[in-house]
Design a protein around this motif. Structure first.
Motif, mmCIF file in Angstrom:
data_model
loop_
_atom_site.group_PDB
_atom_site.id
_atom_site.type_symbol
_atom_site.label_atom_id
_atom_site.label_comp_id
_atom_site.label_asym_id
_atom_site.label_seq_id
_atom_site.Cartn_x
_atom_site.Cartn_y
_atom_site.Cartn_z
ATOM 1 N N LYS A 120 0.887 -1.227 0.088
ATOM 2 C CA LYS A 120 -0.098 0.239 -0.037
ATOM 3 C C LYS A 120 1.390 1.173 0.159
ATOM 4 N N ALA A 121 2.115 1.496 0.921
ATOM 5 C CA ALA A 121 2.757 2.470 0.798
ATOM 6 C C ALA A 121 3.603 2.633 -0.796
ATOM 7 N N LEU A 122 3.939 2.017 -0.285
ATOM 8 C CA LEU A 122 4.678 1.249 -1.836
ATOM 9 C C LEU A 122 4.116 2.344 -3.290
ATOM 10 N N GLY A 123 2.987 2.086 -3.367
ATOM 11 C CA GLY A 123 2.331 2.426 -5.028
ATOM 12 C C GLY A 123 1.300 3.399 -3.774
ATOM 13 N N THR A 136 0.585 7.458 -4.225
ATOM 14 C CA THR A 136 1.202 8.389 -4.902
ATOM 15 C C THR A 136 0.775 10.124 -4.133
ATOM 16 N N ILE A 137 -0.221 10.394 -4.653
ATOM 17 C CA ILE A 137 -0.649 11.815 -4.141
ATOM 18 C C ILE A 137 -0.182 11.928 -2.674
ATOM 19 N N ALA A 138 -0.945 11.501 -1.732
ATOM 20 C CA ALA A 138 -0.750 12.198 -0.769
ATOM 21 C C ALA A 138 0.965 12.359 0.030
ATOM 22 N N VAL A 139 1.516 11.524 -1.150
ATOM 23 C CA VAL A 139 3.308 11.552 -0.841
ATOM 24 C C VAL A 139 3.999 12.387 -1.528
ATOM 25 N N LEU A 140 3.312 12.580 -2.606
ATOM 26 C CA LEU A 140 4.182 13.560 -3.794
ATOM 27 C C LEU A 140 3.350 15.184 -3.137
ATOM 28 N N TYR A 161 11.976 11.618 -4.041
ATOM 29 C CA TYR A 161 11.603 11.860 -5.052
ATOM 30 C C TYR A 161 10.659 10.868 -5.518
ATOM 31 N N PRO A 162 9.320 9.702 -4.857
ATOM 32 C CA PRO A 162 9.169 8.895 -5.288
ATOM 33 C C PRO A 162 9.102 8.431 -6.519
ATOM 34 N N LEU A 163 8.753 6.778 -7.045
ATOM 35 C CA LEU A 163 9.072 6.812 -8.631
ATOM 36 C C LEU A 163 7.675 6.501 -8.878
ATOM 37 N N PRO A 164 5.836 6.814 -7.687
ATOM 38 C CA PRO A 164 3.991 7.048 -7.916
ATOM 39 C C PRO A 164 4.699 8.269 -8.195
ATOM 40 N N LEU A 187 7.298 0.749 -15.021
ATOM 41 C CA LEU A 187 7.747 -0.749 -14.728
ATOM 42 C C LEU A 187 8.040 -0.912 -13.685
ATOM 43 N N LEU A 188 9.665 -0.693 -12.912
ATOM 44 C CA LEU A 188 10.679 -1.284 -12.017
ATOM 45 C C LEU A 188 9.548 -0.650 -11.304
ATOM 46 N N LEU A 189 8.172 0.387 -10.722
ATOM 47 C CA LEU A 189 7.786 0.102 -9.895
ATOM 48 C C LEU A 189 6.920 -1.387 -9.486
ATOM 49 N N PHE A 190 6.242 -1.641 -10.754
ATOM 50 C CA PHE A 190 5.684 -2.714 -10.556
ATOM 51 C C PHE A 190 7.022 -3.753 -10.412
#
Lengths: 284, 301
Positions: free
Chosen positions: B223-226, B228-232, B250-253, B278-281
């Motif tokens: 959940k944390a890895l994916g 996006t919006i709250a983190v950015l 600067y995380p990938l998502p 793809l990296l995230l995947f």
């Protein structure tokens, strides 16, 4: 009423004290020793909400014998059994009143050391619940809790108690395999060995063969008959024939009350109450 | 009714048809990640033809205008923010789940389920705004100065805290289910051997629930890895490898969400973003394979 019962209590406590003093050196040497109660249940009531599960239970459990609690399902046998080592504490909704004395000490006294009380009683439940670990560790677990960590001692005890229940030859090559891989019958004997390892005085068994096949059941029953030389057993059952095979003393319960108690001969051949007569006829 | 059905469709045929539908549904779900993965690979091919995977993974230099595509800073951003959120949330969730299932009164457990549902239902953008309004100033004005450091507040730690809070309802809910499913007879067995309640939890309940606990914690990590919006919104979005928790990351998502559709005139940029996806995947795939392997090993024992 209350006066007379306290007098009886005192007399029995004196008897119990004498028995404790002699039984260590010469187990079961005199009639009086084997007949004196190890557990005394006095004015014992359990209530869940408005339902009274146990009503004024007054009962002595004789030492070194097999006492069978007999009765239909839902009559309070299991509740009584679980109160004996205070597993009733797990259910905060149960309200408990009265006394259960072991060696003259009240199990329900607030300052009572629970772990010591529980180690005096081994529990065998309806279905075997091996701990999620190896066969070896299942037995070593109780020893670890008692603070026995010397590997040599633990190893000897594991072997001894597995031999006690006739499981050693069957499992000695896979002691470190998971206990859950054993058959149900083997698991139940493992649970018995696990209980014996902490050195109890009493073995509590709650319909211990109800999940087992006839051969495994027979093995457990044979084990019980052998164990009564060193332990006191309390067995809950609703199977009449099992009660006949095992019991020295039978307590018949119905809707939370003790209706009758006595020797198997008294209960099966000379029942006094109508409820017991009906129960015997229906043949559960 | 049954007779009517029998008239229209014989039981055997319905049986076969329903089996077919069930198989089809399962097949479709199995194919889904494969299709997504394949799509990402195809879309990132233009970049993969130009640059080597090795340099893209190792280099931290990301300047598309000059044709440098190094993803190391983004990978590290994702990894660190996820780890941080895990470290902050997992122990709390584990202890809370034990308390709520083994010790607490019924009413508290029930109200906690309500809290969990509310927390799970809050949109992630709201968590992001809350992070900007509360966590960021808190870190910038109080926490960092107290430690003798300076930060804008838009940093790894803010991202970690916001993510940790977002992961709580998922982890806690699943952990509580795990502990509730441990049979009471198992606890009785341990207690009757003279174990205290805490020894029983430590040696029996935790052990019995181990597979479930690992599954619950890995759900929190995924959940944390994916997310996006709250983190950015709180993490700063600077393409540099963070050196402390008070540095921006600067995380990938966030990279994908910030730039997709904006910078498409730069050659290979959209392909680079697809490669980031793809990296995230792949990270999630590898991570889940590892946990599955562990779960398999534990079940074998």
């Amino acid at each position: 009423m209350s006066n007379s019962s306290t007098i009886i209590d005192q007399v029995q406590q004196v008897n119990g004290g004498e028995a404790g003093a002699t039984s260590g050196a010469f187990p079961n040497t005199s009639v009086q020793t084997s007949d004196s109660p190890i557990l005394q249940i006095r004015d014992f009531n359990v209530q869940a909400g408005d339902t009274r599960i146990l009503k004024d239970i007054h009962l002595d459990i004789p030492k070194g014998k097999i006492t069978v609690l007999l009765g239909p399902s839902g009559c309070g046998k299991t509740t009584l059994l679980k109160c004996l080592n205070r597993l009733s504490d797990l259910h905060p909704s149960l309200k408990v009143k009265g006394q259960i004395l072991i060696d003259g000490e009240d199990i329900f006294h607030p300052t009572q050391d629970l772990t010591t009380i529980r180690q005096k009683m081994g529990l065998l439940s309806q279905r075997p619940f091996p701990l999620p670990m190896s066969i070896y560790k299942n037995i070593a677990y109780g020893l670890k809790i008692k603070g026995i960590r010397d590997k040599k001692v633990v190893k000897e005890k594991v072997e001894k108690h597995l031999r006690d229940v006739g499981l050693w030859e069957e499992v000695k090559d896979r002691l470190h395999g998971p206990a859950a891989r054993l058959s149900i019958g083997q698991q139940q004997r493992l649970c018995l060995a696990r209980g014996l390892a902490v050195g109890p005085e009493i073995i509590l068994a709650d319909e211990p063969t109800s999940a087992l096949d006839p051969i495994s059941s027979r093995k457990i029953e044979e084990e019980f008959l052998r164990l009564k030389e060193d332990y006191t057993l309390i067995v809950v059952t609703h199977i009449l024939r099992q009660a006949k095979r095992l019991a020295d003393h039978i307590v018949f319960m119905y809707f939370g009350e003790i209706i009758e108690q006595g020797t198997p001969d008294e209960i099966f051949n000379h029942p006094k109450s109508d409820i017991l007569k009906q129960y015997l006829q229906s043949g559960h | 009714m049954a007779a009517l059905q029998r008239l229209i469709l014989p039981a055997k045929l319905t049986d076969r048809l329903s089996t077919g539908w069930l198989n089809f549904a399962v097949l479709f779900l199995i194919l889904l990640p494969l299709v997504i993965g394949a799509g990402l690979v195809i879309k990132s091919l233009p970049l993969l033809e130009q640059a080597s995977i090795g340099t893209m993974l190792h280099s931290a230099e990301f300047s598309p205008q000059q044709g440098h595509f190094g993803f190391y800073a983004f990978i590290m951003g994702s990894v660190w923010v996820t780890l941080l959120s895990f470290v902050l949330s997992a122990p709390v969730c584990l202890l809370a789940a034990i308390y709520l299932t083994e010790y607490s009164p019924q009413w508290l457990t029930q109200s906690m389920y309500f809290v969990i549902d509310v927390l799970a239902g809050i949109p992630s953008v709201v968590y992001g705004v809350w992070g900007v309004l509360v966590i960021v100033p808190l870190l910038a004005d109080y926490v960092a100065p107290a430690l003798g450091l300076t930060t804008t507040g838009y940093c790894l730690l803010s991202g970690g805290i916001v993510l940790a809070i977002m992961a709580v309802p998922y982890m806690l809910n699943m952990l509580m289910e795990v502990f509730r499913s441990v049979p009471i007879e198992l606890k009785e067995a341990s207690l009757s051997l003279g174990a205290t309640y805490w020894e029983t939890i430590k040696w029996v309940v935790l052990k019995k629930g181990l597979t479930g606990i690992i599954a619950a914690l890995s759900l929190g990590i995924s959940k944390a890895l994916g997310e996006t919006i709250a983190v950015l919104m709180v993490v700063g979005n600077v393409a540099k490898v963070p050196k402390s928790v008070f540095d921006a990351a600067y995380p990938l998502p966030a990279l994908i969400a910030n730039n997709y559709g904006d910078m498409m005139s730069v050659p290979l940029y959209d392909s680079a973003l697809m490669f980031a996806a793809l990296l995230l995947f792949v990270i999630i795939l590898v991570f889940n394979s590892i946990t599955s392997f562990f779960l398999y090993r534990i079940k074998e024992q």
